[in-house]
Design a protein around this motif. Structure first.
Motif, PDB file in Angstrom:
ATOM      1  N   GLU A 183      45.438  64.896  44.301  1.00  0.00           N
ATOM      2  CA  GLU A 183      45.096  64.644  45.696  1.00  0.00           C
ATOM      3  C   GLU A 183      44.719  65.920  46.462  1.00  0.00           C
ATOM      4  O   GLU A 183      44.341  65.844  47.629  1.00  0.00           O
ATOM      5  CB  GLU A 183      46.298  63.977  46.400  1.00  0.00           C
ATOM      6  CG  GLU A 183      46.760  62.686  45.750  1.00  0.00           C
ATOM      7  CD  GLU A 183      45.671  61.629  45.767  1.00  0.00           C
ATOM      8  OE1 GLU A 183      44.876  61.612  46.744  1.00  0.00           O
ATOM      9  OE2 GLU A 183      45.591  60.836  44.806  1.00  0.00           O
ATOM     10  N   TRP A 184      44.814  67.076  45.808  1.00  0.00           N
ATOM     11  CA  TRP A 184      44.518  68.335  46.507  1.00  0.00           C
ATOM     12  C   TRP A 184      43.028  68.439  46.787  1.00  0.00           C
ATOM     13  O   TRP A 184      42.190  68.147  45.938  1.00  0.00           O
ATOM     14  CB  TRP A 184      44.965  69.511  45.648  1.00  0.00           C
ATOM     15  CG  TRP A 184      44.723  70.853  46.310  1.00  0.00           C
ATOM     16  CD1 TRP A 184      45.567  71.519  47.118  1.00  0.00           C
ATOM     17  CD2 TRP A 184      43.541  71.664  46.195  1.00  0.00           C
ATOM     18  NE1 TRP A 184      45.019  72.695  47.530  1.00  0.00           N
ATOM     19  CE2 TRP A 184      43.749  72.817  46.982  1.00  0.00           C
ATOM     20  CE3 TRP A 184      42.333  71.516  45.519  1.00  0.00           C
ATOM     21  CZ2 TRP A 184      42.812  73.821  47.106  1.00  0.00           C
ATOM     22  CZ3 TRP A 184      41.387  72.515  45.648  1.00  0.00           C
ATOM     23  CH2 TRP A 184      41.628  73.662  46.434  1.00  0.00           C
ATOM     24  N   ASP A 185      42.670  68.827  48.030  1.00  0.00           N
ATOM     25  CA  ASP A 185      41.242  68.938  48.356  1.00  0.00           C
ATOM     26  C   ASP A 185      40.912  70.123  49.257  1.00  0.00           C
ATOM     27  O   ASP A 185      39.739  70.414  49.476  1.00  0.00           O
ATOM     28  CB  ASP A 185      40.749  67.653  49.019  1.00  0.00           C
ATOM     29  CG  ASP A 185      41.460  67.389  50.352  1.00  0.00           C
ATOM     30  OD1 ASP A 185      42.428  68.102  50.642  1.00  0.00           O
ATOM     31  OD2 ASP A 185      41.032  66.479  51.077  1.00  0.00           O
ATOM     32  N   HIS A 186      41.914  70.822  49.806  1.00  0.00           N
ATOM     33  CA  HIS A 186      41.573  71.919  50.718  1.00  0.00           C
ATOM     34  C   HIS A 186      42.700  72.946  50.771  1.00  0.00           C
ATOM     35  O   HIS A 186      43.880  72.601  50.682  1.00  0.00           O
ATOM     36  CB  HIS A 186      41.311  71.377  52.127  1.00  0.00           C
ATOM     37  CG  HIS A 186      41.030  72.464  53.139  1.00  0.00           C
ATOM     38  ND1 HIS A 186      39.828  73.129  53.194  1.00  0.00           N
ATOM     39  CD2 HIS A 186      41.806  72.999  54.127  1.00  0.00           C
ATOM     40  CE1 HIS A 186      39.858  74.024  54.172  1.00  0.00           C
ATOM     41  NE2 HIS A 186      41.049  73.977  54.748  1.00  0.00           N
ATOM     42  N   SER A 187      42.276  74.234  50.915  1.00  0.00           N
ATOM     43  CA  SER A 187      43.220  75.335  51.134  1.00  0.00           C
ATOM     44  C   SER A 187      42.517  76.373  51.996  1.00  0.00           C
ATOM     45  O   SER A 187      41.497  76.942  51.594  1.00  0.00           O
ATOM     46  CB  SER A 187      43.670  75.952  49.814  1.00  0.00           C
ATOM     47  OG  SER A 187      44.435  77.127  50.066  1.00  0.00           O
ATOM     48  N   THR A 188      43.072  76.629  53.166  1.00  0.00           N
ATOM     49  CA  THR A 188      42.465  77.613  54.070  1.00  0.00           C
ATOM     50  C   THR A 188      42.457  79.001  53.456  1.00  0.00           C
ATOM     51  O   THR A 188      41.479  79.756  53.597  1.00  0.00           O
ATOM     52  CB  THR A 188      43.234  77.642  55.401  1.00  0.00           C
ATOM     53  OG1 THR A 188      43.240  76.321  55.970  1.00  0.00           O
ATOM     54  CG2 THR A 188      42.590  78.613  56.376  1.00  0.00           C
ATOM     55  N   ILE A 189      43.528  79.351  52.760  1.00  0.00           N
ATOM     56  CA  ILE A 189      43.608  80.674  52.125  1.00  0.00           C
ATOM     57  C   ILE A 189      42.518  80.839  51.073  1.00  0.00           C
ATOM     58  O   ILE A 189      41.834  81.872  51.004  1.00  0.00           O
ATOM     59  CB  ILE A 189      44.997  80.892  51.517  1.00  0.00           C
ATOM     60  CG1 ILE A 189      46.062  80.905  52.622  1.00  0.00           C
ATOM     61  CG2 ILE A 189      45.042  82.184  50.715  1.00  0.00           C
ATOM     62  CD1 ILE A 189      47.472  81.052  52.110  1.00  0.00           C
ATOM     63  N   VAL A 190      42.343  79.788  50.247  1.00  0.00           N
ATOM     64  CA  VAL A 190      41.306  79.846  49.217  1.00  0.00           C
ATOM     65  C   VAL A 190      39.920  79.940  49.849  1.00  0.00           C
ATOM     66  O   VAL A 190      39.055  80.703  49.397  1.00  0.00           O
ATOM     67  CB  VAL A 190      41.414  78.623  48.286  1.00  0.00           C
ATOM     68  CG1 VAL A 190      40.226  78.583  47.325  1.00  0.00           C
ATOM     69  CG2 VAL A 190      42.717  78.657  47.508  1.00  0.00           C
ATOM     70  N   GLU A 191      39.682  79.185  50.911  1.00  0.00           N
ATOM     71  CA  GLU A 191      38.390  79.226  51.599  1.00  0.00           C
ATOM     72  C   GLU A 191      38.110  80.624  52.154  1.00  0.00           C
ATOM     73  O   GLU A 191      36.990  81.135  52.051  1.00  0.00           O
ATOM     74  CB  GLU A 191      38.366  78.192  52.738  1.00  0.00           C
ATOM     75  CG  GLU A 191      38.348  76.748  52.274  1.00  0.00           C
ATOM     76  CD  GLU A 191      36.984  76.348  51.734  1.00  0.00           C
ATOM     77  OE1 GLU A 191      36.005  77.072  51.991  1.00  0.00           O
ATOM     78  OE2 GLU A 191      36.891  75.309  51.055  1.00  0.00           O
ATOM     79  N   LEU A 192      39.111  81.250  52.757  1.00  0.00           N
ATOM     80  CA  LEU A 192      38.938  82.594  53.289  1.00  0.00           C
ATOM     81  C   LEU A 192      38.617  83.603  52.186  1.00  0.00           C
ATOM     82  O   LEU A 192      37.750  84.477  52.349  1.00  0.00           O
ATOM     83  CB  LEU A 192      40.198  83.023  54.038  1.00  0.00           C
ATOM     84  CG  LEU A 192      40.451  82.354  55.401  1.00  0.00           C
ATOM     85  CD1 LEU A 192      41.825  82.753  55.935  1.00  0.00           C
ATOM     86  CD2 LEU A 192      39.359  82.738  56.399  1.00  0.00           C
TER      87      LEU A 192
END
Length: 319
Positions: A75-84
């Motif tokens: 169900e994982w779809d987003h991580s702000t740290i990874v995006e940065l």
């Protein structure tokens, strides 16, 4: 089989140790700065490439099917740290590359007079560059030294630690002048003049060649560039002066004819204005020089209309 593989690997390593990478160990300051630019750009790009490769291998190992301890979250779809991390790191690299490229493009401009002879060695204010006129022929190189009043085919020489000012043109088709140990390549084109500013910092014999395909004899457009002391350069000029006759318009016409594997040839003097005639394509008797043709071109439509109006406004003389 393993022993054969080891022997092949050893042979490959030994073969590579014999390679001489001129671009990575140049003898001219301009080429040295270009080498440093390549290394800096490579390191900046590897700051992204290497972590991505390592991360891909780590992920593949950690999330392998046999690893039951790996956390699986469909169900994982987003991580702000990874995006940065994904966006900021490449952006910083692009900004750094852009800044380095911008500065180097102006600093290493081949038309820009040299401001240094090497790291920590500035060019003295009263230093006079060595002038060399370069003509790319089919299929050979002609070097004219206007100050020394000599010309040489397929051989070039210059004193160590003295700036060199090359003026380049071609007789028929576009070519490219390249001495890897000295500086980057620069194009030579008929009816046009390009410029290269460079300096050689170590004595020795260096390979020069054509880096642009120009016909059947292209492979033989090679020459030797001698970096030497001022005394040895003076002796080389004296040898060139005693080695042949005058390079005048008639002799140049013979030399211009296509030929391959041309040996080194010296001319003890050069007819005044010969390089200008080659550049403006008026070596042959009666040929109009391009610079004079440009001066005699008819005015444009707007200029002609303005001239007509001025003429109409002038008072006419009456008898």
């Amino acid at each position: 089989m393993k022993a054969l593989r080891g022997l092949l690997l050893l042979a490959l390593v030994l073969a590579l140790t014999g390679c001489h990478t001129v671009l990575m160990s140049p003898s001219g300051d301009l080429a040295l700065q270009q080498r440093n630019l390549i290394i800096i750009a490579l390191i900046l790009m590897l700051l992204i490439v290497v972590p991505v490769i390592i991360t891909a291998l780590v992920f593949a190992w950690h999330y392998r099917a046999s690893n039951q301890k790996a956390h699986y979250d469909p169900e994982w779809d987003h991580s702000t740290i990874v995006e940065l991390m994904i966006w900021s790191a490449p952006l910083l690299i692009i900004i750094a590359l852009g800044a380095v490229t911008w500065v180097s493009s102006h600093k290493l401009d081949p038309y820009r007079p040299l401001d240094r002879l090497g790291p920590g060695r500035v060019v003295a204010v009263d230093t006079k560059p060595l002038e060399v006129d370069v003509v790319a022929l089919d299929w050979k190189w002609l070097f004219i030294y206007p100050e020394q009043n000599v010309a040489v085919v397929n051989e070039l020489a210059a004193p160590v630690d003295r700036p060199i000012h090359f003026n380049l043109t071609a007789s028929t088709v576009m070519n490219s002048f390249f001495i890897p140990a000295l500086a980057g390549q620069i194009y030579a084109m008929p009816g046009m003049q390009t410029t290269l500013q460079a300096v050689i910092n170590k004595p020795g014999d260096y390979w020069g060649f054509s880096a642009n395909y120009s016909g059947a004899g292209f492979s033989y457009m090679n020459f030797t560039f001698h970096g030497m002391s001022e005394d040895d350069f003076a002796k080389w000029v004296a040898h060139a002066k005693s080695g042949g006759g005058t390079l005048d318009h008639a002799e140049y016409t013979k030399l211009e004819a296509p030929s391959q594997r041309e040996p080194v040839r010296y001319y003890g003097s050069v007819a005044p204005g010969l390089y200008a005639s080659i550049l403006n394509r008026c070596v042959q008797p009666g040929a109009g020089c391009m610079n004079m043709l440009r001066m005699s071109e008819p005015p444009s439509g707007a200029e002609a209309a303005a001239s007509s109006d001025n003429h109409a406004a002038m008072p006419m003389a009456h008898p």
